[in-house]
Scaffold this motif. Structure first.
Motif, PDB file in Angstrom:
ATOM      1  N   CYS A   1      45.920  33.388  39.098  1.00 54.57           N
ATOM      2  CA  CYS A   1      44.464  33.250  39.178  1.00 54.57           C
ATOM      3  C   CYS A   1      44.049  32.520  40.448  1.00 54.57           C
TER       4      CYS A   1
ATOM      5  N   THR B   1      31.179  44.788  39.521  1.00 56.51           N
ATOM      6  CA  THR B   1      31.155  43.986  38.283  1.00 56.51           C
ATOM      7  C   THR B   1      30.731  44.830  37.093  1.00 56.51           C
TER       8      THR B   1
ATOM      9  N   THR C   1      44.476  34.776  43.493  1.00 59.64           N
ATOM     10  CA  THR C   1      43.444  35.794  43.589  1.00 59.64           C
ATOM     11  C   THR C   1      42.208  35.230  44.275  1.00 59.64           C
TER      12      THR C   1
ATOM     13  N   ILE D   1      38.022  51.008  36.978  1.00 61.50           N
ATOM     14  CA  ILE D   1      37.803  49.788  36.195  1.00 61.50           C
ATOM     15  C   ILE D   1      39.118  49.024  36.099  1.00 61.50           C
ATOM     16  N   CYS D   2      39.027  47.731  35.939  1.00 64.84           N
ATOM     17  CA  CYS D   2      40.202  46.873  35.878  1.00 64.84           C
ATOM     18  C   CYS D   2      39.969  45.789  34.838  1.00 64.84           C
ATOM     19  N   SER D   3      40.991  45.020  34.578  1.00 68.58           N
ATOM     20  CA  SER D   3      40.855  43.933  33.601  1.00 68.58           C
ATOM     21  C   SER D   3      39.943  42.827  34.112  1.00 68.58           C
ATOM     22  N   GLU D   4      39.821  42.684  35.422  1.00 72.82           N
ATOM     23  CA  GLU D   4      38.918  41.688  36.013  1.00 72.82           C
ATOM     24  C   GLU D   4      37.486  42.216  35.964  1.00 72.82           C
ATOM     25  N   LYS D   5      36.576  41.437  35.476  1.00 75.85           N
ATOM     26  CA  LYS D   5      35.183  41.877  35.371  1.00 75.85           C
ATOM     27  C   LYS D   5      34.415  41.760  36.686  1.00 75.85           C
TER      28      LYS D   5
ATOM     29  N   MET E   1      42.750  42.342  43.039  1.00 78.37           N
ATOM     30  CA  MET E   1      43.950  42.789  42.352  1.00 78.37           C
ATOM     31  C   MET E   1      44.422  44.078  43.021  1.00 78.37           C
TER      32      MET E   1
END
Length: 141
Positions: free
Chosen positions: A19, A140, A22, A108-112, A84
């Motif tokens: 985290c 987002t 990133t 789309i990804c797991s990160e919002k 990511m």
């Protein structure tokens, strides 16, 4: 039991480090340009870049626009995620009357909240000099 605790500890360290890393990657990418993410940008070469919408969401089509001085040409362009690793998305710009446009979409990804970057490689037709511009924007949901 000790191995189990140690493994959990290592996993926690890995997640926390990931985290932090990133956020550092996002900050480094944002420093490559003097423009605010998702905003109209004018570079010192006269190149202008903007998005069709300031609020981009994943898996929703949007457009990227370029206005180039006559002495510059596009060699290639791609989108890459900074937040990511998701590979890259080649961009094909088509020229309208005076503006170039690329219709695109990101996954789309797991990160919002994902930072993406347009890497725009240009050439100066008069000098042959290569020019690279970076344009950052957030996606987002």
């Amino acid at each position: 039991m000790h191995i189990y605790r140690f493994t959990l500890f290592l996993m926690l360290i890995f997640v926390l480090t990931g985290c932090d890393n990133t956020n550092q990657k996002d900050q480094k990418a944002l420093l490559k340009t003097n423009c605010d993410a998702n905003q109209h940008c004018i570079y010192n070469t006269g190149v202008k870049v903007w998005l069709s919408d300031k609020n981009i969401t994943p898996e929703t089509p949007f457009s990227i626009y370029l206005d180039l001085p006559g002495h510059l040409k596009i060699d290639n362009a791609k989108l890459e995620s900074i937040t990511m690793y998701m590979g890259f998305i080649p961009q094909k710009f088509t020229k309208g009357a005076t503006i170039y446009k690329s219709d695109t979409m990101v996954g789309i990804c797991s990160e919002k909240n994902m930072l993406w970057q347009l890497v725009l490689n240009l050439s100066n037709l008069q000098t042959g000099e290569p020019i690279t511009h970076f344009y950052n924007f957030y996606v987002t949901y």
